[in-house]
Design an enzyme around this catalytic site. Structure first.
Site, PDB file in Angstrom:
ATOM      1  N   THR A 229    -133.569  -2.315  13.785  1.00  0.00           N
ATOM      2  CA  THR A 229    -133.735  -1.767  12.430  1.00  0.00           C
ATOM      3  C   THR A 229    -135.119  -1.153  12.329  1.00  0.00           C
ATOM      4  O   THR A 229    -136.093  -1.736  12.843  1.00  0.00           O
ATOM      5  CB  THR A 229    -133.565  -2.843  11.332  1.00  0.00           C
ATOM      6  OG1 THR A 229    -134.125  -2.331  10.101  1.00  0.00           O
ATOM      7  CG2 THR A 229    -134.243  -4.153  11.651  1.00  0.00           C
TER       8      THR A 229
ATOM      9  N   GLY B  79    -127.898  -0.029   9.300  1.00  0.00           N
ATOM     10  CA  GLY B  79    -128.577   1.262   9.449  1.00  0.00           C
ATOM     11  C   GLY B  79    -128.888   1.537  10.905  1.00  0.00           C
ATOM     12  O   GLY B  79    -129.362   0.653  11.610  1.00  0.00           O
TER      13      GLY B  79
ATOM     14  N   ARG C  12    -136.551  -1.006   1.942  1.00  0.00           N
ATOM     15  CA  ARG C  12    -135.998  -1.511   0.682  1.00  0.00           C
ATOM     16  C   ARG C  12    -136.684  -2.814   0.268  1.00  0.00           C
ATOM     17  O   ARG C  12    -137.045  -2.993  -0.864  1.00  0.00           O
ATOM     18  CB  ARG C  12    -134.503  -1.786   0.889  1.00  0.00           C
ATOM     19  CG  ARG C  12    -133.648  -1.116  -0.126  1.00  0.00           C
ATOM     20  CD  ARG C  12    -132.198  -1.453  -0.006  1.00  0.00           C
ATOM     21  NE  ARG C  12    -131.717  -1.698   1.334  1.00  0.00           N
ATOM     22  CZ  ARG C  12    -130.600  -1.192   1.826  1.00  0.00           C
ATOM     23  NH1 ARG C  12    -129.874  -0.383   1.095  1.00  0.00           N
ATOM     24  NH2 ARG C  12    -130.194  -1.486   3.047  1.00  0.00           N
TER      25      ARG C  12
ATOM     26  N   ARG D 176    -121.688  -0.318   7.452  1.00  0.00           N
ATOM     27  CA  ARG D 176    -122.009  -1.550   6.721  1.00  0.00           C
ATOM     28  C   ARG D 176    -120.669  -2.031   6.169  1.00  0.00           C
ATOM     29  O   ARG D 176    -120.166  -1.477   5.200  1.00  0.00           O
ATOM     30  CB  ARG D 176    -122.989  -1.266   5.584  1.00  0.00           C
ATOM     31  CG  ARG D 176    -124.343  -0.689   6.033  1.00  0.00           C
ATOM     32  CD  ARG D 176    -125.302  -0.619   4.861  1.00  0.00           C
ATOM     33  NE  ARG D 176    -126.430   0.265   5.088  1.00  0.00           N
ATOM     34  CZ  ARG D 176    -127.557  -0.071   5.705  1.00  0.00           C
ATOM     35  NH1 ARG D 176    -127.712  -1.285   6.177  1.00  0.00           N
ATOM     36  NH2 ARG D 176    -128.539   0.801   5.839  1.00  0.00           N
TER      37      ARG D 176
ATOM     38  N   ASP E 164    -138.109  -6.056   9.832  1.00  0.00           N
ATOM     39  CA  ASP E 164    -138.182  -7.176   8.888  1.00  0.00           C
ATOM     40  C   ASP E 164    -137.405  -8.396   9.388  1.00  0.00           C
ATOM     41  O   ASP E 164    -136.955  -9.218   8.589  1.00  0.00           O
ATOM     42  CB  ASP E 164    -137.659  -6.735   7.510  1.00  0.00           C
ATOM     43  CG  ASP E 164    -136.219  -6.213   7.575  1.00  0.00           C
ATOM     44  OD1 ASP E 164    -135.695  -6.021   8.684  1.00  0.00           O
ATOM     45  OD2 ASP E 164    -135.620  -6.007   6.504  1.00  0.00           O
TER      46      ASP E 164
ATOM     47  N   ASP F 112    -136.828  -1.116   9.809  1.00  0.00           N
ATOM     48  CA  ASP F 112    -137.613  -1.864   8.821  1.00  0.00           C
ATOM     49  C   ASP F 112    -138.527  -2.934   9.430  1.00  0.00           C
ATOM     50  O   ASP F 112    -139.458  -3.395   8.771  1.00  0.00           O
ATOM     51  CB  ASP F 112    -136.674  -2.556   7.814  1.00  0.00           C
ATOM     52  CG  ASP F 112    -136.050  -1.564   6.851  1.00  0.00           C
ATOM     53  OD1 ASP F 112    -136.453  -0.388   6.862  1.00  0.00           O
ATOM     54  OD2 ASP F 112    -135.151  -1.968   6.087  1.00  0.00           O
TER      55      ASP F 112
ATOM     56  N   ASP G 242    -130.690  -8.063   9.721  1.00  0.00           N
ATOM     57  CA  ASP G 242    -130.349  -9.419   9.273  1.00  0.00           C
ATOM     58  C   ASP G 242    -128.933  -9.536   8.689  1.00  0.00           C
ATOM     59  O   ASP G 242    -128.266 -10.546   8.895  1.00  0.00           O
ATOM     60  CB  ASP G 242    -131.413  -9.988   8.315  1.00  0.00           C
ATOM     61  CG  ASP G 242    -131.800  -9.003   7.226  1.00  0.00           C
ATOM     62  OD1 ASP G 242    -131.168  -7.930   7.141  1.00  0.00           O
ATOM     63  OD2 ASP G 242    -132.720  -9.319   6.456  1.00  0.00           O
TER      64      ASP G 242
END
Ligand code: F6P
Length: 320
Positions: free
Chosen positions: A126, A11, A172, A72, A130, A128, A103
């Protein structure tokens, strides 16, 4: 290490362009050449790549998205796909690879390194946030500010109509955006995948607030915790309150990066080039407690980054 290749993957996140600019210009500063790979690992397999120069990265520091585009790639998960990419490494004389992504992208870079020994450096990009081993990934700050701006606007109309708003945000598997934007936006409740929630408690809190004279409420739901639509329906059914749902979706991924993300991207991009020049084989650049650090790439994607649940508690206390 004369020729460095660069790709963005997964993303997109605001600030990736600033990282691209930093990698290209820092490499050229050290007399190195840069090959820009378009569309992530898909372009790596398809030889969609070419040399970059100082002007290729002019006027992009402030733009969201990624000028190298992204993908992706399912094909890179296969040995045949990676073999094709390896052929292109030889064809283009690539001696090291910088991957800006999350990741999944790092897992791809890691397996490629283990099969072919090409030195790789990961830059966390990202929204996110994360990725283990770094306090921040490029794009998170911008995304959180985008959500907070949306909450501000929603509050205006929510107060006027005395409504309850459910705002669904991205994430997500991660509640990072929900938690950070919910705390900054003063949300009444924040639903995240990392913590079980009880909608009865959410409804009781809403009712208490309205009895005390609150004119509106905002509940943030991370997409990985629940569907905003379902939460909205349930709250309306339980409380009878006038409830609306806003799904922010992909607008959280776009927009001009904040100064923080541009600076983070610039520093990390430059550091990634240094690491390859120094002969590092498989690293990720990160930021911990304000310092730029490096760590083994596999530590980054194999470990799960814990969310600061104390902040979740604090957000609940402050929005009582
Ligand atoms: O990984 C970043 C992210 O924006 C997640 O928060 C979100 O769930 C996902 O990407 C959406 O991916 P796509 O754009 O491929 O639908």
């Amino acid at each position: 290490m004369q020729r460095i290749a660069l790709l963005t993957s997964g993303g997109d996140s605001p600030g990736m362009n600033a990282a691209i600019r930093a990698v290209v210009r820092k490499s050229i500063y050290h007399g190195r050449e840069v090959i820009g790979i378009r569309r992530g690992f898909a372009g790596f397999i398809e030889a969609d790549m070419g040399p970059m120069n100082l002007s290729s990265v002019a006027d992009i520091i402030h733009r969201g998205g990624t000028v190298l585009r992204t993908a992706r790639s399912e094909e890179f998960k296969t040995a045949e796909g990676r073999e094709q990419a390896w052929e292109n490494v030889g064809r283009f004389g690539i001696q090291g690879l910088i991957v800006v992504g999350g990741d999944g992208s790092f897992a791809g870079a890691d397996i490629f390194h283990s099969e072919y020994n090409l030195p790789v450096v990961g830059i966390p990009g990202t929204i996110d946030n994360d990725i283990a081993g770094t306090d921040f990934s490029i794009g998170f700050d911008t995304a959180v500010n985008t959500v907070v701006e949306a909450i501000n606007k929603i509050r205006d109309t929510a107060t006027s109509h005395e409504r309850t708003f459910i705002v669904e945000v991205m994430g997500r598997n991660s509640g990072s955006i929900a938690l950070s934007s919910g705390l900054a936006g003063g949300a009444e409740s924040i639903l995240i995948p990392e913590r079980e929630y009880d909608l009865d408690q959410v409804c009781k809190k809403l009712n208490r607030g309205y009895k005390r004279g609150k004119l509106h409420s905002v509940i943030i739901v991370a997409e990985g915790a629940a569907s905003g639509i379902d939460v909205g329906k349930e709250i309306k059914r339980e409380t009878g309150l006038d409830t609306k749902v806003t799904i922010l979706g992909h607008l959280q991924r776009g927009g001009n990066p904040t100064a923080f993300d541009r600076n983070l991207a610039s520093i990390m991009g430059a550091k990634a080039v240094d690491l390859l020049i120094q002969g590092e084989q498989k690293k990720m650049v990160g930021m911990v407690a304000g310092d730029i650090i490096t760590m083994d790439l596999d530590e980054a994607f194999k470990e799960v980054k814990p969310l600061d649940l104390e902040l979740h508690k604090l957000a609940a206390i402050l929005s009582i």
